[in-house]
Write a protein that holds these residues in place. Structure first.
Motif, PDB file in Angstrom:
ATOM      1  N   PRO A   1     -70.363 -44.219 -10.173  1.00  0.00           N
ATOM      2  CA  PRO A   1     -71.774 -44.082 -10.506  1.00  0.00           C
ATOM      3  C   PRO A   1     -72.425 -42.849  -9.883  1.00  0.00           C
ATOM      4  CG  PRO A   1     -71.545 -45.555  -8.642  1.00  0.00           C
ATOM      5  CD  PRO A   1     -70.168 -45.034  -8.967  1.00  0.00           C
ATOM      6  N   ASP A   2     -71.686 -42.054  -9.079  1.00  0.00           N
ATOM      7  CA  ASP A   2     -72.301 -41.010  -8.262  1.00  0.00           C
ATOM      8  C   ASP A   2     -72.348 -39.672  -8.988  1.00  0.00           C
ATOM      9  OD1 ASP A   2     -73.228 -39.345  -6.307  1.00  0.00           O
ATOM     10  OD2 ASP A   2     -71.597 -39.670  -4.889  1.00  0.00           O
ATOM     11  N   ARG A   3     -73.546 -39.226  -9.328  1.00  0.00           N
ATOM     12  CA  ARG A   3     -73.703 -37.954 -10.046  1.00  0.00           C
ATOM     13  C   ARG A   3     -73.268 -36.765  -9.192  1.00  0.00           C
ATOM     14  NH1 ARG A   3     -80.273 -38.371  -9.729  1.00  0.00           N
ATOM     15  NH2 ARG A   3     -80.533 -37.565  -7.593  1.00  0.00           N
ATOM     16  N   ASN A   4     -73.442 -36.869  -7.871  1.00  0.00           N
ATOM     17  CA  ASN A   4     -73.049 -35.744  -7.009  1.00  0.00           C
ATOM     18  C   ASN A   4     -71.530 -35.606  -6.932  1.00  0.00           C
ATOM     19  OD1 ASN A   4     -75.707 -34.967  -6.394  1.00  0.00           O
ATOM     20  ND2 ASN A   4     -75.836 -36.462  -4.732  1.00  0.00           N
ATOM     21  N   LEU A   5     -70.839 -36.729  -6.736  1.00  0.00           N
ATOM     22  CA  LEU A   5     -69.385 -36.691  -6.781  1.00  0.00           C
ATOM     23  C   LEU A   5     -68.934 -36.263  -8.175  1.00  0.00           C
ATOM     24  CD1 LEU A   5     -66.618 -37.216  -5.472  1.00  0.00           C
ATOM     25  CD2 LEU A   5     -66.817 -39.600  -6.226  1.00  0.00           C
TER      26      LEU A   5
ATOM     27  N   TYR B   1     -76.632 -42.188  -7.192  1.00  0.00           N
ATOM     28  CA  TYR B   1     -76.480 -41.301  -6.030  1.00  0.00           C
ATOM     29  C   TYR B   1     -76.589 -42.119  -4.748  1.00  0.00           C
ATOM     30  CZ  TYR B   1     -81.546 -41.790  -5.966  1.00  0.00           C
ATOM     31  OH  TYR B   1     -82.817 -42.318  -5.937  1.00  0.00           O
ATOM     32  N   CYS B   2     -76.097 -41.544  -3.673  1.00  0.00           N
ATOM     33  CA  CYS B   2     -76.237 -42.155  -2.346  1.00  0.00           C
ATOM     34  C   CYS B   2     -77.548 -41.662  -1.739  1.00  0.00           C
ATOM     35  CB  CYS B   2     -75.059 -41.758  -1.461  1.00  0.00           C
ATOM     36  SG  CYS B   2     -75.318 -42.157   0.287  1.00  0.00           S
ATOM     37  N   PRO B   3     -78.515 -42.547  -1.494  1.00  0.00           N
ATOM     38  CA  PRO B   3     -79.797 -42.100  -0.936  1.00  0.00           C
ATOM     39  C   PRO B   3     -79.660 -41.369   0.402  1.00  0.00           C
ATOM     40  CG  PRO B   3     -79.985 -44.336  -1.762  1.00  0.00           C
ATOM     41  CD  PRO B   3     -78.518 -43.992  -1.804  1.00  0.00           C
ATOM     42  N   THR B   4     -78.687 -41.766   1.203  1.00  0.00           N
ATOM     43  CA  THR B   4     -78.514 -41.120   2.512  1.00  0.00           C
ATOM     44  C   THR B   4     -78.061 -39.675   2.345  1.00  0.00           C
ATOM     45  OG1 THR B   4     -77.977 -43.233   3.567  1.00  0.00           O
ATOM     46  CG2 THR B   4     -77.289 -41.233   4.714  1.00  0.00           C
ATOM     47  N   HIS B   5     -77.013 -39.439   1.569  1.00  0.00           N
ATOM     48  CA  HIS B   5     -76.539 -38.070   1.377  1.00  0.00           C
ATOM     49  C   HIS B   5     -77.540 -37.240   0.580  1.00  0.00           C
ATOM     50  CE1 HIS B   5     -72.619 -39.951   2.433  1.00  0.00           C
ATOM     51  NE2 HIS B   5     -72.414 -38.786   3.002  1.00  0.00           N
ATOM     52  N   ASP B   6     -78.272 -37.892  -0.320  1.00  0.00           N
ATOM     53  CA  ASP B   6     -79.237 -37.174  -1.159  1.00  0.00           C
ATOM     54  C   ASP B   6     -80.438 -36.682  -0.353  1.00  0.00           C
ATOM     55  OD1 ASP B   6     -78.713 -36.780  -4.019  1.00  0.00           O
ATOM     56  OD2 ASP B   6     -80.800 -37.394  -4.313  1.00  0.00           O
ATOM     57  N   ARG B   7     -80.665 -37.275   0.826  1.00  0.00           N
ATOM     58  CA  ARG B   7     -81.795 -36.857   1.666  1.00  0.00           C
ATOM     59  C   ARG B   7     -81.535 -35.536   2.377  1.00  0.00           C
ATOM     60  NH1 ARG B   7     -82.545 -42.485   2.772  1.00  0.00           N
ATOM     61  NH2 ARG B   7     -81.142 -42.418   4.548  1.00  0.00           N
ATOM     62  N   LEU B   8     -80.278 -35.148   2.488  1.00  0.00           N
ATOM     63  CA  LEU B   8     -79.949 -33.899   3.179  1.00  0.00           C
ATOM     64  C   LEU B   8     -80.432 -32.728   2.333  1.00  0.00           C
ATOM     65  CD1 LEU B   8     -78.544 -32.471   5.541  1.00  0.00           C
ATOM     66  CD2 LEU B   8     -76.386 -32.641   4.266  1.00  0.00           C
ATOM     67  N   SER B   9     -81.225 -31.834   2.936  1.00  0.00           N
ATOM     68  CA  SER B   9     -81.791 -30.711   2.196  1.00  0.00           C
ATOM     69  C   SER B   9     -81.108 -29.398   2.559  1.00  0.00           C
ATOM     70  CB  SER B   9     -83.292 -30.586   2.479  1.00  0.00           C
ATOM     71  OG  SER B   9     -83.516 -30.130   3.809  1.00  0.00           O
ATOM     72  N   VAL B  10     -81.237 -28.435   1.657  1.00  0.00           N
ATOM     73  CA  VAL B  10     -80.710 -27.091   1.908  1.00  0.00           C
ATOM     74  C   VAL B  10     -81.341 -26.508   3.174  1.00  0.00           C
ATOM     75  CG1 VAL B  10     -80.722 -24.711   1.032  1.00  0.00           C
ATOM     76  CG2 VAL B  10     -80.097 -26.608  -0.492  1.00  0.00           C
TER      77      VAL B  10
END
Length: 304
Positions: free
Chosen positions: A148-152, A170-179
């Motif tokens: 289900p993970d769009r980033n993977l 998406y994983c909310p934890t990994h998605d919170r990491l910003s550039v």
């Protein structure tokens, strides 16, 4: 009881119940310290299937205990906190996946192991973050559905010639990491290497010196001569990184890299689970058999 007394009682009960204590890499430090084995979700489930212990105490989230029950149906699988779920796994349902399959008839479904047993049962093959590209490239089809993970999914799509249709989870934890978080850490530590999990968004992965699973991070940190690493995944990984490479420095680019579900399980929860032999996680036989096929197919894919 003091924390040390609780640990002693857990160990005593684990021996008495013939139980194996498993802890995911993102669990609290004291849970990882107590566990017989720590690792990622699939590796732990495989350990659960291999062991001759009768009881598995899985310190992780719900889908992980399900995977252990799928691979080890003769075991009693306990999940000390049954409310420890995975938001990404909950973003896809069997019904939704069936609708997606109807839109792309004939395209095999490659489902990340971070998913429910019911969703695995609707899939063709599973993958982990470390073998995902190999799994996709092993398929004969020109088109695949990645769930289900769009980033993977985007990470895989960049590394295969196949047409990839992505589920928007998406994983909310990994998605919170910003550039900005990563760039600031790199500016503050110019001698550090940034390693990122493929669940991070694509702009984060573009900044990474190394992209890998949690298990891959332990190996990369051990083998690379660098003395400093910026870690792009959930903070629980720091416990084992520091334990295995005590001479190296590990930096989180932000305090937001914390999964509240992974931090639910306490020593008191583990103790209560062993005392009451509950909550037990089971998977209906028809779902288990179909879900196991997807894992078996994945495990049959040759490794690099």
């Amino acid at each position: 009881m003091t924390q040390e007394e609780i640990k002693q009682e857990i160990r005593r009960l684990a021996r008495e119940r013939n139980a194996l204590l498993l802890a995911h890499n993102y669990q609290r430090d004291e849970i990882q310290e107590l566990a017989d084995i720590t690792g990622d979700s699939l590796a732990l489930s495989m350990e659960a299937a291999r062991t001759d212990r009768e009881v598995i105490v899985f310190c992780g989230v719900h889908f992980m205990a399900e995977s252990a029950a799928i691979l080890g149906p003769d075991k009693i699988v306990l999940l000390p906190r049954p409310d420890a779920g995975c938001p990404m796994a909950d973003m896809v349902t069997p019904e939704g996946l069936r609708e997606m399959k109807a839109r792309y008839p004939g395209a095999p479904v490659v489902t990340y192991v971070n998913s429910t047993a019911a969703v695995k049962a609707e899939s063709d093959i599973c993958c982990t973050s470390s073998n995902a590209v190999n799994v996709v490239n092993s398929l004969e089809a020109d088109e695949v559905l990645l769930v289900p993970d769009r980033n993977l999914g985007r990470y895989i799509a960049d590394r295969t010639d196949k047409t990839c249709h992505l589920w928007e989870g998406y994983c909310p934890t990994h998605d919170r990491l910003s550039v900005e978080d990563v760039q600031r850490a790199l500016e503050e530590h110019p001698d550090a290497l940034f390693m990122a999990h493929p669940e991070c968004p694509p702009p984060i992965l573009e900044l990474a010196h190394h992209i890998c699973s949690t298990s891959g991070m332990y190996e990369f940190a051990r083998q690379n001569p660098a003395a400093k690493f910026i870690v792009g995944t959930e903070m629980g990984i720091l416990y084992r990184l520091r334990k295995e490479s005590p001479d190296k420095e590990f930096i989180l680019p932000t305090s937001k890299l914390i999964c509240p579900n992974m931090k639910l399980t306490s020593l008191e929860d583990v103790l209560k689970s062993l005392q009451t032999m509950s909550p037990e996680i089971t998977v209906p036989a028809d779902v288990r058999e179909r879900a196991k096929l997807t894992l078996d197919r994945m495990l049959a894919v040759p490794r690099d």
